[in-house]
Design a protein around this motif. Structure first.
Motif, short mmCIF file in Angstrom:
data_model
loop_
_atom_site.label_atom_id
_atom_site.label_comp_id
_atom_site.label_asym_id
_atom_site.label_seq_id
_atom_site.Cartn_x
_atom_site.Cartn_y
_atom_site.Cartn_z
N SER A 95 0.62 -1.18 0.01
CA SER A 95 0.04 -0.09 -0.18
C SER A 95 0.86 1.32 -0.03
N GLY A 96 -0.01 2.39 -0.01
CA GLY A 96 1.04 3.63 -0.22
C GLY A 96 1.30 4.00 1.24
N ALA A 97 0.67 3.95 2.15
CA ALA A 97 1.09 4.35 3.62
C ALA A 97 2.19 3.61 3.91
N VAL A 100 5.11 4.81 2.36
CA VAL A 100 5.55 6.11 3.21
C VAL A 100 6.43 5.66 4.30
N PHE A 129 -1.34 14.46 2.42
CA PHE A 129 -1.75 13.18 2.54
C PHE A 129 -0.72 12.11 2.68
N HIS A 130 -0.51 11.27 3.54
CA HIS A 130 0.69 10.51 3.37
C HIS A 130 -0.04 8.99 3.86
N GLY A 131 -1.38 8.78 4.13
CA GLY A 131 -1.79 7.46 4.32
C GLY A 131 -2.48 7.67 5.71
N GLU A 181 4.56 15.67 -1.13
CA GLU A 181 3.84 15.25 -2.47
C GLU A 181 4.10 16.30 -3.70
N GLU A 186 -4.94 14.33 -2.31
CA GLU A 186 -6.23 14.19 -1.59
C GLU A 186 -6.13 15.79 -1.11
N ASP A 214 6.53 11.95 -1.85
CA ASP A 214 5.62 11.03 -1.82
C ASP A 214 4.81 10.92 -3.20
N VAL A 216 2.78 8.55 -4.44
CA VAL A 216 1.88 7.55 -4.45
C VAL A 216 0.88 7.72 -5.43
N GLN A 217 0.33 9.06 -5.65
CA GLN A 217 -0.82 9.29 -6.37
C GLN A 217 -0.18 9.83 -7.87
N LYS A 243 -0.62 3.60 -5.73
CA LYS A 243 -1.40 3.35 -6.58
C LYS A 243 -1.43 2.83 -7.97
#
Ligand code: PLP
Length: 398
Positions: A95-97, A100, A129-131, A181, A186, A214, A216-217, A243
């Motif tokens: 997962s992303g969290a 991170v 937003f990091h999770g 990010e 988010e 980050d 992730v997105q 993601k």
């Protein structure tokens, strides 16, 4: 709607029986254009034939062996991620969290093994937003997500978005690095200026700090570059991906330079499932497509086309849309009416979107959409606007 699931999500009363590309068919047969893409996860859309075939083949081989044995699919995927980016080493997560978390741990350990264990704090930015793990909610600093979960994990110092002087002022002898990010997802599609990222890189170099991104997105081709930081010509020391990386299969990764990861030796970190053969095989199939010649240029071109359509809507409906934000195929419409009202109207017109902070509606379609999907999205968005517009704008549109 009663359910045995935790009621932690505001779910739409909608489920789907079929998906293909950017299109979903609901149980009742209604068709939806999916510009939510499972919250920017379905980089290749629904049921991409190459992913389906890869997963089926992987299902006939051992599903899971644990990280106590070699996993050739993961080794190969890590090599390809390194070849495509700044990184030398990769740790896979689910997962992303977790990606991170690994980035945070790698940063702290980097200083600890160099004899500076007091340097464990990360500077973060408002709107981040990091999770949703305990450490990543502390990093994100959103009071709503911290409420009721005890003392926040120590070690995060938040500064206002894009405020360079505040970053400089926040650096202390305990600072280990910066975490951000390149495009806040988010938080409402807020983009750090390329020049700002470049200044942060220089600041990190001057002060012996690690730059941790980050992605992730915004990573894995979403913005028309493999990593969003490439738009700024900036290479981080560590980056988190997730993601889009698994195209719908749970897969995350923490990427690092060999230097930044020098504390992550045997026993320093672990994950039972991270990078298992199924996930790594699918991640490899995603890269087959995303790293193919011309793919990201196509994302950039389609993004420019979608931006044009969105700008036209902004011009036509100034009472509804305040601003169009985004890069590549990652867009946000900053609304003047409640973003939830707009998302409901869009859904009624057959278009799925995602909400974000700062009263933004996110459009994060699969990266494999074509011109006809963009035309369909534009006409659905336009119809949603017409439902909600002020009377004068309705007349203008007619
Ligand atoms: C979604 C997201 C995360 C968390 O990912 P999960 O897979 O939900 O744990 C972390 N950072 C960013 C930027 C994200 O968009």
């Amino acid at each position: 709607m009663t359910s045995a699931l935790y009621p932690t999500y505001p779910r739409a009363d909608l489920s789907f029986k079929h998906g293909e590309g950017a299109w979903l068919t609901a149980e009742n047969g209604d068709r939806y254009l999916d510009f939510s893409a499972g919250v920017a996860v379905l980089s290749l859309g629904h049921n991409h034939p190459h992913l389906v075939e890869t997963l089926k083949r992987a299902a006939d081989a051992p599903w899971h062996v644990s990280n106590l044995f070699r996993i050739p699919q993961a080794e190969r995927l890590a090599e390809r991620l390194c070849a495509a980016t700044f990184a030398d080493l990769v740790f896979f997560t689910n997962s992303g969290a977790e990606a991170v978390e690994c980035a945070i741990k790698t940063t702290r350990k980097f200083h600890a093994v160099a004899g500076r264990p007091e340097r464990y704090r990360l500077i973060t930015f408002e709107g981040a937003f990091h999770g949703r793990t305990l450490a990543t909610i502390a990093a994100g600093g959103n009071a709503k997500y911290l409420e009721g979960f005890g003392p926040p994990v120590e070690g995060f110092d938040q500064v206002p978005f894009g405020d360079y002087d505040a970053v400089e002022a926040a650096i202390t002898p305990e600072t280990a690095g910066l975490l951000l990010e390149p495009i806040q997802g988010e938080g409402g599609l807020r983009i750090f200026a390329p020049s700002f990222l470049a200044r942060l890189r220089a600041l990190c170099d001057a002060r012996g700090l690690l730059l941790v991104l980050d992605e992730v997105q915004c990573g894995v081709g979403r913005t028309g570059k493999f990593l969003a930081c490439e738009h700024a010509g900036v290479a981080p020391d560590i980056a988190a991906l997730a993601k889009g990386l698994g195209g719908g299969f749970p897969l995350g990764a923490c990427l690092a330079t060999r230097e930044a990861a020098k504390g992550m030796t045997i026993g320093a970190h672990g994950s039972t499932f991270g990078g298992n053969p199924l996930a790594a095989a699918v991640g490899g199939a995603v890269l087959d497509i995303v790293l193919a010649d011309g793919f990201m240029a196509r994302v950039a071109r389609l993004g420019a086309l979608l931006r044009q359509r969105l700008a036209e809507l902004e011009d036509r409906y100034p009472s509804l849309i305040e601003e169009v934000r985004g890069e590549g195929l990652m867009f946000g419409l900053k609304m003047k009416i409640p973003n939830g009202d707009f998302a409901v109207a869009a859904r009624a017109e057959g278009l799925l979107t995602v909400l974000a902070g700062d009263n933004v509606v996110r459009l994060v379609p699969p990266l494999v959409i074509d011109e006809s999907d963009i035309a369909a999205a534009a006409s659905r968005l336009s119809a949603a606007c017409a439902r909600l517009a002020a009377p004068a704008e309705k007349l203008g549109a007619a």
